[in-house]
Design an enzyme around this catalytic site. Structure first.
Site, PDB file in Angstrom:
ATOM      1  N   LYS A 153       0.861  -1.182   0.000  1.00 35.62           N
ATOM      2  CA  LYS A 153       0.000   0.000   0.000  1.00 35.62           C
ATOM      3  C   LYS A 153       0.897   1.232   0.000  1.00 35.62           C
ATOM      4  CE  LYS A 153      -3.745   2.343   2.458  1.00 35.62           C
ATOM      5  NZ  LYS A 153      -4.639   2.312   3.641  1.00 35.62           N
TER       6      LYS A 153
ATOM      7  N   LYS B 296       1.263   9.995   5.888  1.00 35.40           N
ATOM      8  CA  LYS B 296       1.340   8.576   6.238  1.00 35.40           C
ATOM      9  C   LYS B 296       2.588   7.905   5.675  1.00 35.40           C
ATOM     10  CE  LYS B 296      -3.653   8.117   6.813  1.00 35.40           C
ATOM     11  NZ  LYS B 296      -4.846   7.236   6.691  1.00 35.40           N
TER      12      LYS B 296
ATOM     13  N   GLU C 160       7.436  -7.130   0.993  1.00 34.85           N
ATOM     14  CA  GLU C 160       6.291  -6.995   1.896  1.00 34.85           C
ATOM     15  C   GLU C 160       5.252  -8.087   1.650  1.00 34.85           C
ATOM     16  OE1 GLU C 160       5.498  -4.953   4.346  1.00 34.85           O
ATOM     17  OE2 GLU C 160       6.717  -3.145   4.178  1.00 34.85           O
TER      18      GLU C 160
ATOM     19  N   LYS D 220      -2.067  -1.585  -3.753  1.00 36.35           N
ATOM     20  CA  LYS D 220      -2.923  -0.391  -3.736  1.00 36.35           C
ATOM     21  C   LYS D 220      -2.035   0.836  -3.838  1.00 36.35           C
ATOM     22  CE  LYS D 220      -6.441   1.957  -0.949  1.00 36.35           C
ATOM     23  NZ  LYS D 220      -7.186   1.976   0.333  1.00 36.35           N
TER      24      LYS D 220
ATOM     25  N   SER E   6     -10.103   5.490  -5.157  1.00 37.70           N
ATOM     26  CA  SER E   6     -11.032   6.604  -5.334  1.00 37.70           C
ATOM     27  C   SER E   6     -10.530   7.656  -6.314  1.00 37.70           C
ATOM     28  CB  SER E   6     -11.323   7.253  -3.976  1.00 37.70           C
ATOM     29  OG  SER E   6     -10.126   7.711  -3.364  1.00 37.70           O
TER      30      SER E   6
ATOM     31  N   TYR F  61     -14.744   0.946  -7.137  1.00 43.99           N
ATOM     32  CA  TYR F  61     -15.993   1.688  -7.013  1.00 43.99           C
ATOM     33  C   TYR F  61     -16.824   1.576  -8.285  1.00 43.99           C
ATOM     34  CZ  TYR F  61     -13.330   3.357  -3.076  1.00 43.99           C
ATOM     35  OH  TYR F  61     -12.583   3.398  -1.924  1.00 43.99           O
TER      36      TYR F  61
END
Length: 324
Positions: free
Chosen positions: A196, A218, A234, A249, A275, A314
């Site tokens: 991510k 982050k 990872e 992601k 998104s 989505y």
């Protein structure tokens, strides 16, 4: 002109193109993310995600029933926590009567066969908007992992089929697996957000849940977009710790990572078509610059072609209709 090989023969008609297609997109490949709010009869359009909504639980259940009829077999749940319930511990995340827990139970009661995945991270519950517990301005790893384990067990108790840790804390997959096993939830799966990235494309999602970080960013726990081999490392670590599915992601800017991870692991690979990717297509289509329906299918096909076995998107509902 004489040619020994004419590749265009296999492109000549819709029938032959369908027969020799190397990549096939099905509704069952899609995971539908759902945003859930408190109240009744609540349907709130997300301004930065046109035609996507945050619904109260009654409307969410009806949406799940419709998704099932369209051939979609999995949903990924996110909840909007009330501000007064947020703190630095995230304790509301494992409240047996919390919105997430009630949502899991209601969906499984209404559509028992629907495969329910749940977001596991503290940012919706954090007064700081971060994915972990904050101490002296730092997002601390080990106390956060302990909280994530409690959260995962709570979701399993409510009936979740699979928990999806999206936090990127070190060691959380092994700890969650151990916690599930020791509490009798050996059948509960883990979909790890393994690669991510600290992406700029998450903005509309944070609008949906009011979960933007209250300070800083982050980058101390999400991955550097410049790194490639780290993603494989990872993913392999998460598989070793007990992940049933690994995720990359975002999607479109990281298709090289999807292929690298797919080549490295022996578990299914999911990809989050996020998104910002959704918003860009919607905006360009609104301006008349692209054909929205064709862009949706081309985008999802490209993710599948790169190695994504499952796609959280989505566009799931729209794509399922287009496929059928």
């Amino acid at each position: 002109m004489y040619l020994q090989r004419r590749p265009r023969i296999l492109r000549a008609t819709p029938a032959i193109r369908a027969m020799v297609a190397e990549t096939r997109l099905r509704p069952s490949d899609l995971i539908a993310p759902l945003f859930i709010d408190e109240g009744e009869g609540v349907v709130t359009e997300i301004a930065s995600m046109p035609n996507y909504y945050r619904r109260s639980l009654d409307g969410t259940v009806r949406e799940v029933e419709e998704l099932w009829k369209l051939g979609i077999r999995s949903v990924l749940l996110f909840i909007k926590c009330k501000d007064e319930l947020k703190d630095n511990t995230g304790a509301e995340a494992w409240n047996p009567e919390g919105l997430m827990q009630r949502s899991i139970r209601a969906i499984k009661q209404a559509v028992p066969e629907m495969y329910v995945m749940t977001d596991v991270a503290l940012d919706p519950y954090s007064s700081f908007g971060h994915d972990g517990i904050v101490e002296n301005g730092e997002i601390v790893n080990d106390p956060t992992v302990e909280a994530l384990v409690q959260m995962s067990i709570s979701h399993a108790e409510a009936g979740a089929d699979m928990v999806a840790p999206s936090d990127m804390m070190d060691g959380r997959i092994g700890a969650i697996r151990e916690g599930l096993e020791h509490n009798g939830y050996s059948k509960t799966g883990i979909m790890a957000y393994s690669a991510k990235y600290a992406s700029c494309f998450y903005g509309p999602f944070r609008d949906a849940l009011d979960s933007a970080p209250g300070f800083g960013d982050k980058k101390t726990y999400q991955m550097d977009p410049a790194n490639r081999t780290e993603a494989v490392k990872e993913a392999l670590m998460d598989v070793e710790e007990g992940a049933d599915i690994v995720m990359v992601k975002p999607g479109l800017p990281y298709l090289d990572i999807v292929r690298d991870v797919k080549n490295a692991v022996d578990v299914p690979v999911s990809v989050y078509n996020i998104s910002g990717e959704y918003a860009m297509i919607k905006a360009a289509a609104k301006m008349g610059w692209i054909n929205e329906e064709k862009a949706i299918l081309e985008t999802l096909t490209s993710i599948k072609r790169a190695g994504g076995d499952l796609i959280a998107t989505y566009f799931a509902k729209e794509a399922a209709k287009l496929i059928s």
